[in-house]
Each structure stands twice: as structure tokens, then as C-alpha cells.
Write an enzyme that holds these catalytic residues in place. Structure first.
Site, PDB file in Angstrom:
ATOM      1  N   ASP A 183       0.829  -1.213   0.000  1.00  0.00           N
ATOM      2  CA  ASP A 183       0.000   0.000   0.000  1.00  0.00           C
ATOM      3  C   ASP A 183       0.857   1.255   0.000  1.00  0.00           C
ATOM      4  OD1 ASP A 183      -2.203  -1.609   0.044  1.00  0.00           O
ATOM      5  OD2 ASP A 183      -2.682  -1.278   2.155  1.00  0.00           O
ATOM      6  N   VAL A 242       3.854   1.566  -1.299  1.00  0.00           N
ATOM      7  CA  VAL A 242       4.407   1.713  -2.647  1.00  0.00           C
ATOM      8  C   VAL A 242       3.350   2.285  -3.587  1.00  0.00           C
ATOM      9  CG1 VAL A 242       5.384   0.472  -4.619  1.00  0.00           C
ATOM     10  CG2 VAL A 242       6.071  -0.133  -2.288  1.00  0.00           C
ATOM     11  N   THR A 243       2.115   1.817  -3.443  1.00  0.00           N
ATOM     12  CA  THR A 243       1.021   2.335  -4.268  1.00  0.00           C
ATOM     13  C   THR A 243       0.824   3.827  -4.033  1.00  0.00           C
ATOM     14  OG1 THR A 243      -0.114   0.200  -4.196  1.00  0.00           O
ATOM     15  CG2 THR A 243      -1.427   2.095  -4.814  1.00  0.00           C
ATOM     16  N   ASP A 299       3.656   0.165 -10.247  1.00  0.00           N
ATOM     17  CA  ASP A 299       2.608  -0.792 -10.599  1.00  0.00           C
ATOM     18  C   ASP A 299       3.124  -2.224 -10.512  1.00  0.00           C
ATOM     19  OD1 ASP A 299       0.681   1.036 -11.048  1.00  0.00           O
ATOM     20  OD2 ASP A 299       0.495   0.713 -13.198  1.00  0.00           O
ATOM     21  N   SER A 301      -5.999  -8.698  -1.354  1.00  0.00           N
ATOM     22  CA  SER A 301      -7.112  -8.234  -0.524  1.00  0.00           C
ATOM     23  C   SER A 301      -8.056  -7.334  -1.293  1.00  0.00           C
ATOM     24  CB  SER A 301      -6.572  -7.469   0.696  1.00  0.00           C
ATOM     25  OG  SER A 301      -5.941  -6.262   0.285  1.00  0.00           O
ATOM     26  N   ASP A 315      -6.060   5.183  -8.831  1.00  0.00           N
ATOM     27  CA  ASP A 315      -6.027   5.303 -10.290  1.00  0.00           C
ATOM     28  C   ASP A 315      -6.850   6.494 -10.759  1.00  0.00           C
ATOM     29  OD1 ASP A 315      -4.379   3.140 -10.653  1.00  0.00           O
ATOM     30  OD2 ASP A 315      -5.990   1.737 -11.144  1.00  0.00           O
TER      31      ASP A 315
END
Length: 249
Positions: free
Chosen positions: A44, A46-47, A81, A95, A106
Site C-alpha cells: 500500500d 508503494v502504491t 505498478d 485483498s 487510479d
């Protein structure tokens, strides 16, 4: 960012890297992903960092007309990504929350990219028509995503491949923006690519929106017709069952 839940949708990274390039970079980035895991970094995180990088590339560079460098920054953060998905696989973690977070961010990233274009054309770009087209690309992209999500939430498959979906919108826009940025390095006439791309994305998004709305209407009608037919069949069978019961001594 890369979806880590049950439903996979086209992402910026998947759109810009074909399957062979993804396989190569997955092998290259696996040790880095393992390093982040050992350091206690979550997928999360990294996202979130990847999304922040895309936002920075879009809103810092694009409004100033620095399309080449903005696209370079965005492309660099595309690799998140692959990293967050790689980390999730190594950790055996998949999850609904990860899928929700990816999909939500996004939309934020998309808004920043087209918002950056709109800010340029509203300012030094001095073209209100293209500013309006950029805003339309932003809004229509969000609505196109919403129609599929809403249709699926009411139990419909929304089985249609639109003319210009998220992957196509981003690749067309970012490639055109990066090439248009070469105008600052003395390449003549190439700056027309971005306006052309924005018009293509705008028209394609409108067509895609219509395709999805028509598909949802058709699928909804089919489901309702099937439900009515089943209800009618049940109602017809019930009196026959009752009569048979009465005839039994």
C-alpha cells in the site's frame, strides 16, 4: 496502480509495458520488492508513493508546458505498478482493500494528468477549447469507470470492451505529451500531437461511455425479462400443484 484484489482492470503500468517487458522488469524488480518487504514497507505504501509521483509529474510539469519531463517522471513511477503487485505476490497477500485502494488512486492519478493539461491550456497554453477538451477527458474517464463499477454493483457483467478504455486513454495521452515536449528541444511541429491526442481521447471516451450505457441497458432488460419469465412460470406451476393436492384422497 496495480490491482491486488479479485478484479483486475487495466492499469497505467500494464498499459505502457507489454507482456514481455513486464516479465523482464518483474524479474529485475523482484529483488527490490523483496528488499522493501524486509525493510517493512507495505504494498500500500508503494502504491501511495507511485500515485504521488504521478500527481507530481502531472501537476508540477504539465501546467508549465514541460510535457517531456512530466511524462518522464510519470513513466518512472509507473514501475510502482509492478513493484506493489510483486510485493503482494511474495507476501501472499491479495485483498479487497488493496484492489479498492488501487482503483481509487487510479482515478486520482487520471484526474491529475488531465487536470495538468487543462491548467496548461487555461494558462500559458492559452487555448480555452483545448482546456475544455482536457476537462471533458478527465470527467468522461471518471464516468466511464463509474458506469462499469455501478453496473457490476447491481449484478450485471457489463460485458463490453469499449473503444477507448483507461489503458488506451493514458497511453495515447502520455505518449503524445512526451513527444510534444520535444518541441522545447527544437523539434518543429511536433507539439500538435497533444491536441490531436486529446481530441481522440475525448471522442473515444464519449463512444465508450455510450457503449457501456447501452450494454447496461440491454443486460438490465435481459435480467428483468428472465426474472418476469421465471415469476410467470412459478405462478403457473403453483395452481397445478394445488389442484393435484386437492385431487389426492
Amino acid at each position: 496502480m496495480a490491482n491486488r484484489g479479485h478484479a483486475a482492470t487495466p492499469t497505467l503500468g500494464k498499459a505502457m509495458l507489454n507482456k514481455y517487458a513486464r516479465a523482464f522488469f518483474t524479474r529485475v524488480l523482484t529483488p527490490f520488492a523483496a528488499f522493501l518487504i524486509r525493510r517493512g514497507v507495505s504494498p500500500d505504501t508503494v502504491t501511495l508513493i507511485g500515485t504521488a509521483g504521478v500527481i507530481a509529474g502531472a501537476l508540477v510539469f504539465y501546467p508549465r508546458g514541460e510535457f517531456f519531463w512530466g511524462t518522464v517522471v510519470i513513466t518512472l513511477f509507473v514501475f510502482s505498478d509492478l513493484v506493489d503487485g510483486n510485493m503482494a505476490r511474495q507476501m501472499g497477500r491479495s485483498s479487497r482493500w488493496g484492489a479498492f485502494l488501487d482503483s481509487t488512486l487510479d482515478r486520482v492519478a487520471d484526474g491529475a494528468i488531465f487536470g495538468g493539461f487543462a491548467l496548461w491550456y487555461a494558462g500559458k497554453g492559452d487555448d480555452l477549447a483545448l482546456c475544455a477538451v482536457s476537462i471533458f477527458c478527465l470527467a468522461s474517464g471518471q464516468v466511464v469507470s463509474y458506469t462499469k463499477a455501478r453496473g457490476e454493483s447491481i449484478g450485471l457483467p457489463v460485458a463490453v470492451n469499449g473503444l477507448v478504455e483507461r489503458a488506451e486513454r493514458l497511453v495515447i495521452s502520455l505518449v503524445a505529451a512526451g513527444l510534444s515536449g520535444l518541441h522545447a528541444f527544437g523539434v518543429p511541429g511536433i507539439d500538435v500531437l497533444l491536441p490531436i491526442a486529446l481530441w481522440i481521447v475525448a471522442v473515444g471516451s464519449l463512444v465508450t461511455l455510450i457503449q457501456r450505457v447501452v450494454t447496461v441497458r440491454r443486460e438490465s432488460a435481459e435480467v428483468e425479462a428472465a426474472a418476469e419469465a421465471e415469476a410467470a412460470s412459478t405462478a403457473q406451476d403453483t395452481p397445478d400443484t394445488a389442484r393435484n393436492s386437492e385431487a389426492t384422497p
